[in-house]
Scaffold this motif. Structure first.
Motif, mmCIF file in Angstrom:
data_model
loop_
_atom_site.group_PDB
_atom_site.id
_atom_site.type_symbol
_atom_site.label_atom_id
_atom_site.label_comp_id
_atom_site.label_asym_id
_atom_site.label_seq_id
_atom_site.Cartn_x
_atom_site.Cartn_y
_atom_site.Cartn_z
ATOM 1 N N UNK A 291 40.892 37.403 31.057
ATOM 2 C CA UNK A 291 40.882 36.861 32.417
ATOM 3 C C UNK A 291 41.728 35.593 32.465
ATOM 4 N N UNK A 292 42.823 35.664 33.194
ATOM 5 C CA UNK A 292 43.692 34.515 33.417
ATOM 6 C C UNK A 292 43.850 34.248 34.910
ATOM 7 N N UNK A 293 43.427 35.223 35.734
ATOM 8 C CA UNK A 293 43.452 35.028 37.183
ATOM 9 C C UNK A 293 42.429 33.948 37.539
ATOM 10 N N UNK A 294 42.680 33.163 38.589
ATOM 11 C CA UNK A 294 41.761 32.060 38.931
ATOM 12 C C UNK A 294 40.336 32.542 39.174
ATOM 13 N N UNK A 295 39.397 31.844 38.580
ATOM 14 C CA UNK A 295 37.991 32.193 38.780
ATOM 15 C C UNK A 295 37.517 31.859 40.191
ATOM 16 N N UNK A 296 38.272 31.029 40.916
ATOM 17 C CA UNK A 296 37.864 30.721 42.288
ATOM 18 C C UNK A 296 38.277 31.821 43.262
ATOM 19 N N UNK A 297 38.923 32.875 42.774
ATOM 20 C CA UNK A 297 39.287 34.013 43.615
ATOM 21 C C UNK A 297 38.398 35.219 43.301
ATOM 22 N N UNK A 298 38.409 36.187 44.194
ATOM 23 C CA UNK A 298 37.574 37.379 44.051
ATOM 24 C C UNK A 298 37.880 38.162 42.785
ATOM 25 N N UNK A 299 39.160 38.412 42.512
ATOM 26 C CA UNK A 299 39.530 39.256 41.378
ATOM 27 C C UNK A 299 39.048 38.661 40.063
ATOM 28 N N UNK A 300 39.333 37.385 39.850
ATOM 29 C CA UNK A 300 38.962 36.762 38.592
ATOM 30 C C UNK A 300 37.464 36.607 38.415
ATOM 31 N N UNK A 301 36.765 36.275 39.508
ATOM 32 C CA UNK A 301 35.334 35.972 39.378
ATOM 33 C C UNK A 301 34.448 37.198 39.575
ATOM 34 N N UNK A 302 34.548 37.845 40.739
ATOM 35 C CA UNK A 302 33.632 38.946 41.032
ATOM 36 C C UNK A 302 33.927 40.181 40.180
ATOM 37 N N UNK A 303 35.174 40.632 40.226
ATOM 38 C CA UNK A 303 35.529 41.807 39.435
ATOM 39 C C UNK A 303 35.607 41.463 37.955
ATOM 40 N N UNK A 304 36.225 40.315 37.636
ATOM 41 C CA UNK A 304 36.432 39.943 36.244
ATOM 42 C C UNK A 304 35.185 39.459 35.538
ATOM 43 N N UNK A 305 34.712 38.257 35.883
ATOM 44 C CA UNK A 305 33.584 37.664 35.175
ATOM 45 C C UNK A 305 32.283 38.416 35.448
ATOM 46 N N UNK A 306 31.974 38.655 36.730
ATOM 47 C CA UNK A 306 30.744 39.385 37.056
ATOM 48 C C UNK A 306 30.760 40.778 36.438
ATOM 49 N N UNK A 307 31.914 41.453 36.539
ATOM 50 C CA UNK A 307 32.023 42.799 35.969
ATOM 51 C C UNK A 307 31.823 42.791 34.470
ATOM 52 N N UNK A 308 32.349 41.766 33.788
ATOM 53 C CA UNK A 308 32.187 41.657 32.341
ATOM 54 C C UNK A 308 30.721 41.436 31.968
ATOM 55 N N UNK A 309 30.018 40.617 32.748
ATOM 56 C CA UNK A 309 28.588 40.395 32.499
ATOM 57 C C UNK A 309 27.804 41.679 32.714
ATOM 58 N N UNK A 310 28.144 42.408 33.759
ATOM 59 C CA UNK A 310 27.449 43.671 34.037
ATOM 60 C C UNK A 310 27.595 44.634 32.868
ATOM 61 N N UNK A 311 28.768 44.661 32.255
ATOM 62 C CA UNK A 311 29.023 45.554 31.128
ATOM 63 C C UNK A 311 28.587 44.943 29.796
ATOM 64 N N UNK A 320 45.616 29.610 32.843
ATOM 65 C CA UNK A 320 46.509 30.198 33.833
ATOM 66 C C UNK A 320 47.428 31.206 33.159
ATOM 67 N N UNK A 321 48.082 32.006 33.961
ATOM 68 C CA UNK A 321 48.941 33.067 33.451
ATOM 69 C C UNK A 321 50.179 32.508 32.765
ATOM 70 N N UNK A 339 43.330 42.267 33.489
ATOM 71 C CA UNK A 339 43.396 42.286 34.950
ATOM 72 C C UNK A 339 44.813 41.941 35.371
ATOM 73 N N UNK A 340 45.180 42.333 36.575
ATOM 74 C CA UNK A 340 46.532 42.025 37.019
ATOM 75 C C UNK A 340 46.596 41.921 38.532
ATOM 76 N N UNK A 341 47.662 41.282 39.001
ATOM 77 C CA UNK A 341 48.150 41.424 40.364
ATOM 78 C C UNK A 341 49.597 41.887 40.218
ATOM 79 N N UNK A 342 50.155 42.441 41.279
ATOM 80 C CA UNK A 342 51.466 43.061 41.182
ATOM 81 C C UNK A 342 52.540 42.184 40.591
ATOM 82 N N UNK A 343 52.567 40.915 41.006
ATOM 83 C CA UNK A 343 53.589 40.008 40.527
ATOM 84 C C UNK A 343 53.519 39.817 39.016
ATOM 85 N N UNK A 344 52.318 39.786 38.468
ATOM 86 C CA UNK A 344 52.137 39.592 37.032
ATOM 87 C C UNK A 344 52.789 40.732 36.255
ATOM 88 N N UNK A 345 52.591 41.957 36.724
ATOM 89 C CA UNK A 345 53.174 43.104 36.036
ATOM 90 C C UNK A 345 54.700 43.018 36.058
#
Length: 648
Positions: A291-311, A320-321, A339-345
């Motif tokens: 996880x390098x996407x900002x934790x203050x955004x949905x992708x980094x926090x909800x999908x990333x951190x929360x998803x990792x805890x769930x698993x 940062x990236x 995780x990614x956003x289009x620009x990162x790829x």
């Protein structure tokens, strides 16, 4: 032994089973064998027939079972409330010594994270006097402190409000106040930004803490020293006894459609829905998530951190990236999920090719916004990585998941999801910026293959919580009388297309928001800042497409005050002081008058289509040269940008 008139059944005899029928044992077996052969052939051919009719049948079937499993889990969570914090604590008990967070050269187990957050919670309880239901603003980048503080606030029954570390002055105060936070906790590196707005915070009686051991600024209290003094013993569950599935869990800011950032209300039910994204993507408990996407955004926090805890996985956290360090990090920490956003790829594809590009353990990439050409190039260069593209808005009540793996698609239609979430693509007039309605006043659903505005019905199973303390902007996201009188739908603000195969493709973003480098840019907010420049009379901001880049980059059309000239250096200094880098207009167009529609709306669509080509535009054009200011736009500059020789 006397022979009877009718033969007994015996597979060893060749006589008649039934003399009257004239059926011999051998002919019976032959016909039985033929029927069995036909049946086996049909069963063998059936999968092929299904495959040719629907090549994604098995993936659809797998997604069906997974949806049912997740649906059952979610219903149990609703019946007897079970939070992500509870899930974390269960994982602490299940594998206390498993690595949870890896950050730079340090690592923390699940039990260590639990104990660290206990100390933070006790310090906040003692010194900030927090109680259940309070909101605390967190102004902090990606580091373990972010995770410890969020866990601590959850243990106290408080709601965390995540502030974008790039915002300043007016935007910062707005974001802080709209969720009615009583306490602000900031990272040590952000003290300067806090001091800019400190007089206002002091006037409002806000407690401000900074992650330092000492702070001598009046109105800012140190927090690190207080945390070190506290016990790491568990806290009573009674501190959060009244929290339920509908209680707000976090506030995450989005630019929405227009104006200043808005605090999207994310309750515990939506938290779980987002966290299950990792489950749908196929993340396992033995994975290592980067996880390098900002934790203050949905992708980094909800999908990333929360998803990792769930698993129950391990998280490798980076501040940062970094394109140059990305794959080295993946190799160093044995990362299996990114995780990614289009620009990162695209950034990764643009790095210098190396012999070890495919030397890594990454098997899965989850994100959104990747272009088809980048998708193909990424796989060819970095190996057979399963890309799981998804779609969704922070505040939205609809989302899609491309479980079929179709390159370029953001999702795939599925009958179970359509039953749970009633959505549609409706015809939209991009010039008038409003849905097209029929003679009865209802919206018109577009057929498959045509582009339409995505809307989703607001109901009990698909609620729309809107924005904290902003009824006006919340109402703007609601469409009424869409297909029948009295119904209400969430307006996504996005144009999508659904193919005959059932795959969903993102087409464009409407309204006053565009996306650049993974960040939503609210054009009204940017324009408001530009209007404070002394030589600007009118300003309109919009996004323009650039060849080879995802999203749109900022451009401003300006009308100057009478007898005043455009000062590129002064203009650059202004946007540098007040706007984050991704929101600064990269191109400027000077006009004698800003054209508006008959209803006095600025005609941004036409301007966006015209772009920034000096061969087509006779108005003076300027280009923001990195760290130097605005310089005249030339055809040579345009060609360099269009051909990819000049990076933006």
């Amino acid at each position: 032994m006397k022979r009877t008139s009718r033969e007994h059944w015996s597979p060893l005899k060749g006589g008649c089973m039934d003399p009257a029928a004239g059926l011999t044992y051998s002919s019976f077996f032959l016909k039985t064998k033929m029927l069995a052969y036909i049946l086996c052939t049909a069963l063998a051919v059936l999968p092929l027939m299904i495959y040719f009719r629907n090549p994604y049948f098995l993936k659809d079937l797998s997604y069906t079972f997974l949806s049912i499993y997740v649906g059952i889990r979610l219903s149990r969570i609703k019946k007897k409330f079970y939070s992500i914090l509870d899930r974390f604590l269960d994982k602490v008990a299940e594998h206390p010594h498993k690595k949870f967070i890896v950050y730079e050269e340090s690592s923390y187990t699940y039990s260590q994270a639990d104990r660290e957050s206990n100390k933070v919670a006790r310090a906040l309880l003692t010194h900030a006097h927090l109680k259940e239901g309070d909101t605390v603003a967190l102004f902090l980048g990606n580091e373990p402190w972010f995770v410890w503080i969020w866990l601590a606030l959850s243990k106290l029954g408080c709601t965390a409000s995540f502030l974008n570390v790039n915002i300043r002055s007016k935007s910062l105060l707005h974001c802080f106040s709209c969720c009615e936070a009583k306490v602000l906790i900031a990272g040590a590196d952000l003290q300067g930004a806090i001091e800019e707005v400190l007089p206002t915070l002091k006037q409002q009686g806000i407690r401000v803490f900074i992650l330092r051991e000492h702070c001598h600024v009046d109105g800012i209290e140190s927090l690190s020293d207080k945390i070190q003094m506290e016990s790491d013993e568990p806290l009573s569950r009674q501190l959060r006894a009244s929290i339920n599935i509908k209680s707000p869990a976090v506030y995450i800011y989005t630019s929405g459609t227009t104006g200043l950032p808005k605090a999207a209300v994310i309750n515990h039910e939506k938290v779980w829905i987002r966290a299950f994204g990792m489950t749908f993507a196929g993340v396992r408990s033995d994975d290592i998530v980067y996880i390098y996407l900002p934790l203050y955004h949905t992708a980094g926090f909800l999908l990333g951190l929360y998803g990792a805890i769930e698993r129950g996985t391990t998280v490798v956290l980076r501040s940062k990236f970094s394109a140059s360090n990305f794959w080295n990090d993946c190799r160093k920490y044995n990362v299996t999920v990114i995780q990614y956003i289009g620009e990162v790829m695209r950034y990764l594809c643009n790095t210098l090719k190396r012999d070890n590009d495919k030397d890594h353990k990454v098997r899965l990439a989850i994100g959104n916004g990747i272009r088809e050409d980048t998708w193909v190039e990424f796989l060819e260069r970095f190996g057979n990585i399963c890309i799981r593209e998804c779609y969704g808005a922070t505040e939205g009540n609809v989302g899609f998941f491309n479980y079929g793996g179709k390159i370029g698609a953001v999702g795939r239609e599925h009958f179970l999801y359509k039953m749970a979430c009633k959505y549609a693509l409706i015809r939209f007039d991009t010039e008038k910026e409003e849905p097209v309605r029929d003679s009865r006043g209802f919206c018109i659903e577009v057929p498959r293959g045509e582009t339409g505005l995505l809307v989703a019905k607001i109901g009990k199973r698909t609620p729309f919580s809107g924005y904290a303390k902003d009824k006006q902007q919340t109402d703007k996201k609601k469409l009424r009388d869409v297909f029948e009188k009295g119904d209400m739908y969430f307006n996504s603000g996005d144009l999508l297309k659904i193919t005959d195969e059932g795959f969903i493709f993102f087409q464009d973003r409407i309204g006053d928001t565009f996306r650049w480098k993974g960040e939503n840019v609210a054009t009204t907010e940017v324009a408001d800042h530009l209007l404070t420049v002394d030589f600007i009379e009118e300003a309109k901001v919009y996004g323009v497409k650039v060849p080879g880049h995802e999203g749109r980059i900022g451009m401003a059309a300006l009308k100057l005050k009478e007898n005043m000239d455009f000062d590129g250096k002064a203009f650059y200094q202004h946007v540098k002081n007040y706007l984050p880098s991704y929101a600064r207009p990269r191109f400027v167009r000077i006009q004698d008058a800003l054209v508006v529609t008959s209803t006095f709306k600025q005609m941004k669509v036409k301007l966006a289509e015209e772009g920034f080509n000096p061969a087509l535009i006779k108005d003076p054009l300027f280009y923001l040269e990195d760290n130097k200011g605005y310089i005249p736009m030339t055809q040579e500059l345009f060609n360099c940008i269009a051909e990819g020789r000049l990076r933006l």
